[in-house]
Scaffold this motif. Structure first.
Motif, PDB file in Angstrom:
ATOM      1  N   TRP A   1       0.801  -1.217   0.000  1.00 39.27           N
ATOM      2  CA  TRP A   1       0.000   0.000   0.000  1.00 39.27           C
ATOM      3  C   TRP A   1       0.843   1.280   0.000  1.00 39.27           C
TER       4      TRP A   1
ATOM      5  N   VAL B   1      -6.205   5.922   1.080  1.00 31.93           N
ATOM      6  CA  VAL B   1      -5.888   4.501   1.181  1.00 31.93           C
ATOM      7  C   VAL B   1      -6.833   3.816   2.163  1.00 31.93           C
TER       8      VAL B   1
ATOM      9  N   LEU C   1      -1.534   9.042  -3.461  1.00 30.77           N
ATOM     10  CA  LEU C   1      -2.723   8.889  -2.624  1.00 30.77           C
ATOM     11  C   LEU C   1      -2.404   9.293  -1.193  1.00 30.77           C
TER      12      LEU C   1
ATOM     13  N   ALA D   1       0.389   4.039  -2.798  1.00 24.58           N
ATOM     14  CA  ALA D   1       0.085   5.420  -2.420  1.00 24.58           C
ATOM     15  C   ALA D   1       1.103   6.389  -3.006  1.00 24.58           C
TER      16      ALA D   1
ATOM     17  N   TYR E   1      -2.460   2.207   8.076  1.00 28.04           N
ATOM     18  CA  TYR E   1      -2.823   3.595   7.822  1.00 28.04           C
ATOM     19  C   TYR E   1      -3.774   4.198   8.847  1.00 28.04           C
TER      20      TYR E   1
END
Length: 582
Positions: free
Chosen positions: A413, A427, A422, A417, A481
């Motif tokens: 991720w 996310v 992002l 990102a 996150y």
């Protein structure tokens, strides 16, 4: 001016032992090590073997709902076919295995779900009663180690829990889960400190920026309406802090999942060895209990680097009671004083959080999202065990699938990102959408044509493995996150208290979902209707995450922290700060 002076506000009357030394690689390794230590219990214990044990141990003492003269396990200690005799009849009523616990009859599935709810609820209460100490003195690290070694000991004690004393299992689960969640809450409280003291923190700041920030912090009350717009450099600093926090968090989650995957493979070897040697004959839960014993040993051993390398980063001195009495004497005892102080501090944290609109939005979203995540994870294992009739080794491979892709997700991720620019919030929203796929796919089993085919909607065991892939990928993102999005919303100096609030929101909500699923199963006779509840639950946090403004939340937290600093500069004791804010 030193780098630290350039990136942190100066507080003339800050406490004596404040540690603002740069974060070192050794300190980060100590922080990562605890994730490696405790994540194995979270995944192998709480995520897999404990739900199975909580269902299996009472099942061996339970009877069929349709005929109380027939045991659920016939004969006792037989293989998988015998253990699932309760489902041989094919009717929904025969599927229920009933056991008495605390004077009531419950299904073995509900027994496991209710225990999970009780554990997370007790964990929330524990955090309320003790977490505030972590913002004072060296208690953050001391409490972390206390919870770690208590949890490791309790985990190892499962080796002695057989079906004859199945009623003791919930109490050990409650203690173990409480230690696990409390320990991770305290570990998370170090994350903002590791980021704010990182050597590269705030390199875009100039000395003038630092001076401006210092003056702003000392004059918060007089300029609250005009001094809080972010300088472009401060907006850049927020972006850099979020990226650094996400990287540290993701690496910790990834290493934790990697250790869990490795231990899962080891557990497969243990189960196969017990089967080949005939050691589990007549005692099918023995391999799982031995694995939990070894998980406890792992937890204790890999906490040692945390003990040696993670800096305490002490807070201000803990307020002292003017006149001490015996710990067992009256309402003026130190025990009552400090428990009362911690509860008041938690209440003050709630009051302060109520002034932070963006923080409230996140906590509300996290309340719903964490409940959905915890409930889906527990329900999936029990669904595979009781509805799909999967044995222990297939369940281990299901867990391996989920955790393996969680590890991939934790490392993947951040790259996704970065490639697509992002934000962490984006996310988190994407992962929430991905989680919705799981209950929606389960609901396909209600469509007549799919039900007739016998494939689709998780009607066959093989279907649950792709679901495990999706679950793992989104869990890797959510685990990494969520705390990275939350960290900038915390006022400086209140990291442990606000991460305790984060944990209470997480674990307190997680008591709701499993209890409702248990209630649904008790009445419906099957787990599948719970997918409707889960589908609704996953959707609810989406709009709140969409409305969240992290940059504005950072500004609100900075303002509130500045007000606390101004009070401290004015000569007030820290213990009284929160009481004066309203």
């Amino acid at each position: 001016m030193s780098l630290e002076d350039a990136v942190r506000p100066s507080h003339p009357s800050r406490y004596h032992d404040e540690d603002t030394s740069p974060t070192t690689q050794r300190e980060l390794r100590g922080w990562y090590s605890y994730a490696i230590a405790a994540e194995v219990f979270a995944v192998v214990g709480v995520g897999l073997f404990l739900p199975v044990l909580l269902e299996q141990l009472p099942r061996e003492r339970g009877v069929l709902f349709s005929d109380s003269s027939k045991p659920c396990v016939d004969p006792p200690g037989s293989g998988d076919a015998g253990r699932f005799r309760a489902r041989a009849g094919g009717s929904d009523s025969d599927d229920q295995c009933i056991v008495r616990f605390l004077g009531s009859e419950v299904t073995t599935t509900s027994f496991a779900m209710y225990t999970t709810s009780a554990a997370v609820l007790f964990q929330a209460i524990t955090l309320i009663c003790f977490s505030s100490f972590a913002d004072y003195g060296p208690y953050r690290k001391k409490l972390l180690l206390t919870f770690a070694y208590t949890g490791a000991t309790v985990c190892s004690l499962f080796v002695f829990i057989t079906s004859s004393v199945y009623f003791l299992a919930p109490f050990l689960v409650v203690i173990g889960v409480t230690c696990l969640g409390s320990g991770f809450s305290l570990l998370n409280a170090f994350l903002p400190l590791l980021v704010s003291n990182h050597p590269s923190h705030g390199k875009s700041f100039s000395s003038d920026d630092s001076s401006e920030y210092e003056l702003e912090g000392l004059n918060r009350r007089d300029s609250a309406n005009s001094a809080h717009s972010f300088h472009p450099d401060k907006a850049d600093k927020l972006t850099e802090d979020l990226e650094r926090s996400s990287k540290i968090s993701s690496k910790g989650v990834g290493l934790g999942y990697a250790s869990a995957v490795g231990f899962q493979f080891f557990s497969v070897g243990v189960i196969i060895a017990f089967d080949k040697l005939g050691l589990s004959k007549g005692n099918p839960t023995l391999p799982m209990r031995v694995i939990l014993f070894l998980v406890g040993i792992w937890w204790a051993l890999f906490t040692i680097p945390t003990l040696l390398w993670l800096r305490p980063r002490p807070g201000p001195p803990l307020p002292t009671q003017p006149e001490h009495s015996s710990i067992f004497t009256g309402l003026n005892s130190p025990l009552i004083f400090y428990l009362s102080f911690s509860v008041r501090s938690f209440w003050n944290t709630l009051r302060r959080a109520s002034r932070l609109r963006q923080t409230l939005i996140f906590l509300a979203a996290w309340f719903l999202l964490s409940d959905a995540v915890a409930t889906i994870s527990g329900t999936a294992i029990l669904f595979a065990r009781t509805e799909l009739h999967m044995g222990t080794i297939p369940l281990v491979f299901l867990s391996l699938t989920s955790i393996g892709f969680s590890m991939i997700g934790a490392f993947l991720w951040p790259r996704v990102a970065a490639h697509y620019a992002l934000s962490p919030k984006t996310v988190l929203i994407a992962c929430t959408v991905g989680m919705e796929i799981i209950p929606l796919y389960g609901l396909l089993g209600y469509i007549p044509i799919i039900k007739t085919l016998g494939v689709g909607g998780i009607q066959k065991p093989f279907e649950i493995y792709p679901i495990g892939v999706i679950h793992g990928l989104v869990m890797g993102g959510i685990s990494s996150y969520a705390r990275s999005v939350y960290a900038p919303l915390i006022p400086e100096g209140s990291e442990a208290a606000f991460f305790a609030l984060y944990a209470v929101t997480d674990k307190g909500s997680s008591a709701v979902g499993p209890a409702l699923v248990g209630w649904i199963v008790n009445r419906a006779g099957t787990i599948r209707p719970a997918f409707i509840f889960l589908a609704i639950l996953v959707v609810l946090p989406g709009p709140l995450l969409w409305w969240l403004d992290v940059e504005k939340g950072r500004e609100e937290a900075s303002r509130l922290a500045g007000e606390r600093d101004a009070v401290t500069v004015g000569g007030y004791a820290r213990v009284g700060e929160d009481n004066r804010e309203d």
